[in-house]
Write an enzyme that holds these catalytic residues in place. Structure first.
Site, PDB file in Angstrom:
ATOM      1  N   GLU A 105       0.848  -1.196   0.000  1.00 28.82           N
ATOM      2  CA  GLU A 105       0.000   0.000   0.000  1.00 28.82           C
ATOM      3  C   GLU A 105       0.885   1.247   0.000  1.00 28.82           C
ATOM      4  OE1 GLU A 105      -2.541   1.429  -0.693  1.00 28.82           O
ATOM      5  OE2 GLU A 105      -4.037   1.520   0.902  1.00 28.82           O
ATOM      6  N   ASP A 106       0.419   2.289  -0.662  1.00 30.29           N
ATOM      7  CA  ASP A 106       1.210   3.531  -0.677  1.00 30.29           C
ATOM      8  C   ASP A 106       1.211   4.208   0.683  1.00 30.29           C
ATOM      9  OD1 ASP A 106      -1.500   4.183  -0.814  1.00 30.29           O
ATOM     10  OD2 ASP A 106      -1.305   5.594  -2.475  1.00 30.29           O
ATOM     11  N   ASP A 109      -3.541   5.573   6.245  1.00 27.83           N
ATOM     12  CA  ASP A 109      -4.060   6.827   6.800  1.00 27.83           C
ATOM     13  C   ASP A 109      -4.961   6.475   7.982  1.00 27.83           C
ATOM     14  OD1 ASP A 109      -4.688   9.533   6.988  1.00 27.83           O
ATOM     15  OD2 ASP A 109      -6.162   9.471   5.403  1.00 27.83           O
ATOM     16  N   PHE A 158      -1.254  16.215   3.435  1.00 34.41           N
ATOM     17  CA  PHE A 158      -1.650  15.511   2.220  1.00 34.41           C
ATOM     18  C   PHE A 158      -0.477  15.487   1.246  1.00 34.41           C
ATOM     19  CE2 PHE A 158      -3.752  14.465  -1.686  1.00 34.41           C
ATOM     20  CZ  PHE A 158      -4.695  13.548  -1.274  1.00 34.41           C
ATOM     21  N   ARG A 171       0.918  11.705  -9.889  1.00 32.12           N
ATOM     22  CA  ARG A 171       1.391  10.345  -9.589  1.00 32.12           C
ATOM     23  C   ARG A 171       2.805  10.122 -10.112  1.00 32.12           C
ATOM     24  NH1 ARG A 171      -2.877   7.239  -7.636  1.00 32.12           N
ATOM     25  NH2 ARG A 171      -4.921   7.619  -8.543  1.00 32.12           N
TER      26      ARG A 171
HETATM   27  P1  IMP Z   1      -7.222   4.972   4.661  1.00 33.12           P
HETATM   28  O1  IMP Z   1      -8.230   3.990   4.212  1.00 33.12           O
HETATM   29  O2  IMP Z   1      -7.844   6.144   5.369  1.00 33.12           O
HETATM   30  O3  IMP Z   1      -6.097   4.378   5.455  1.00 33.12           O
HETATM   31  O4  IMP Z   1      -6.627   5.625   3.359  1.00 33.12           O
HETATM   32  C1  IMP Z   1      -5.721   4.961   2.580  1.00 33.12           C
HETATM   33  C2  IMP Z   1      -5.744   5.473   1.169  1.00 33.12           C
HETATM   34  O5  IMP Z   1      -6.070   6.862   1.127  1.00 33.12           O
HETATM   35  C3  IMP Z   1      -4.361   5.408   0.560  1.00 33.12           C
HETATM   36  O6  IMP Z   1      -4.191   4.189  -0.083  1.00 33.12           O
HETATM   37  C4  IMP Z   1      -4.367   6.539  -0.418  1.00 33.12           C
HETATM   38  O7  IMP Z   1      -4.873   6.107  -1.648  1.00 33.12           O
HETATM   39  C5  IMP Z   1      -5.302   7.547   0.169  1.00 33.12           C
HETATM   40  N1  IMP Z   1      -4.579   8.613   0.866  1.00 33.12           N
HETATM   41  C6  IMP Z   1      -4.526   8.832   2.209  1.00 33.12           C
HETATM   42  N2  IMP Z   1      -3.757   9.892   2.492  1.00 33.12           N
HETATM   43  C7  IMP Z   1      -3.302  10.350   1.304  1.00 33.12           C
HETATM   44  C8  IMP Z   1      -2.417  11.412   0.938  1.00 33.12           C
HETATM   45  O8  IMP Z   1      -1.878  12.173   1.747  1.00 33.12           O
HETATM   46  N3  IMP Z   1      -2.192  11.547  -0.401  1.00 33.12           N
HETATM   47  C9  IMP Z   1      -2.735  10.734  -1.342  1.00 33.12           C
HETATM   48  N4  IMP Z   1      -3.546   9.726  -1.031  1.00 33.12           N
HETATM   49  C10 IMP Z   1      -3.829   9.532   0.280  1.00 33.12           C
END
Ligand code: IMP
Length: 182
Positions: A105-106, A109, A158, A171
């Site tokens: 995963e990138d 969050d 962000f 990207r």
């Molecule tokens: P989560 O489900 O809240 O943990 O969010 C995870 C996904 O949100 C990541 O895989 C990203 O695709 C996106 N995401 C969360 N924070 C960022 C950010 O700062 N920049 C870009 N994408 C984000």
């Protein structure tokens, strides 16, 4: 001077992790994965689209018998905040049963996406399931998810670049940047 691709949109890009820093850390993560699965094969599963760049570098840093697959989820529209609900937009092509799986995963969050994917993956009975996240916004966590391999813990900002987008842009930036309003 390299032109700032965000300049026209009234935003500014500030580099927070350079391509050199990312490359060095991804190499270390690859070695860590290789040590954990020595002598075995692994299936690297990238979460589209944000993890595509990370997966391609990580895979080349893992000197094991490795295969790839990709899964698609969506919880963000064209916004910087999650809708709070995960949808599967593309399922895996390969079975997980009996495999060593590394979910790539990138960015972790709130943890919602990983919690959702972990449940789906465990139900498919892999031999082992590990989570590799390049970035961890640990202070934002709302769901109990801990990654096994973390590149960098970052503050609540962000970020874009190295696969990560804002409204499908940025990207392809080689560095990870914070997108600041001007
Ligand atoms: P989560 O489900 O809240 O943990 O969010 C995870 C996904 O949100 C990541 O895989 C990203 O695709 C996106 N995401 C969360 N924070 C960022 C950010 O700062 N920049 C870009 N994408 C984000």
């Amino acid at each position: 001077m390299t032109p700032d691709p965000a300049a026209d949109s009234g935003s500014r890009l500030r580099v927070v992790l350079s391509q050199q820093q990312i490359a060095a850390r991804v190499r270390e993560m690859g070695q860590q994965i290789a040590r954990d699965f020595v002598g075995e094969s692994v299936l690297l599963v990238g979460v589209l689209k944000g993890a595509a760049v990370f997966l391609s570098d990580l895979a080349r840093a893992v000197p094991l018998d490795a295969s790839f697959d990709f899964i698609g989820t969506s919880s963000y529209g064209a916004e910087k905040v999650s809708s709070g609900e995960v949808r599967l937009t593309k399922d895996l092509e390969q079975p997980l049963i009996g495999r060593n799986v590394v979910l790539v995963e990138d960015i972790l969050d709130t943890g919602l996406t990983m919690m959702y994917l972990r449940q789906i993956f465990l139900a498919r009975q892999p031999k082992a399931l590990k989570i590799a996240a390049l970035l961890d916004k640990a202070c934002r966590r709302q769901h109990q998810v801990v990654a096994d391999y973390v590149g960098f813990v970052i503050p609540d900002e962000f970020v874009v670049g190295y696969g990560m987008d804002y409204s499908e842009k940025y990207r392809n930036l080689p560095d990870i940047c914070v997108l600041e309003e001007q």
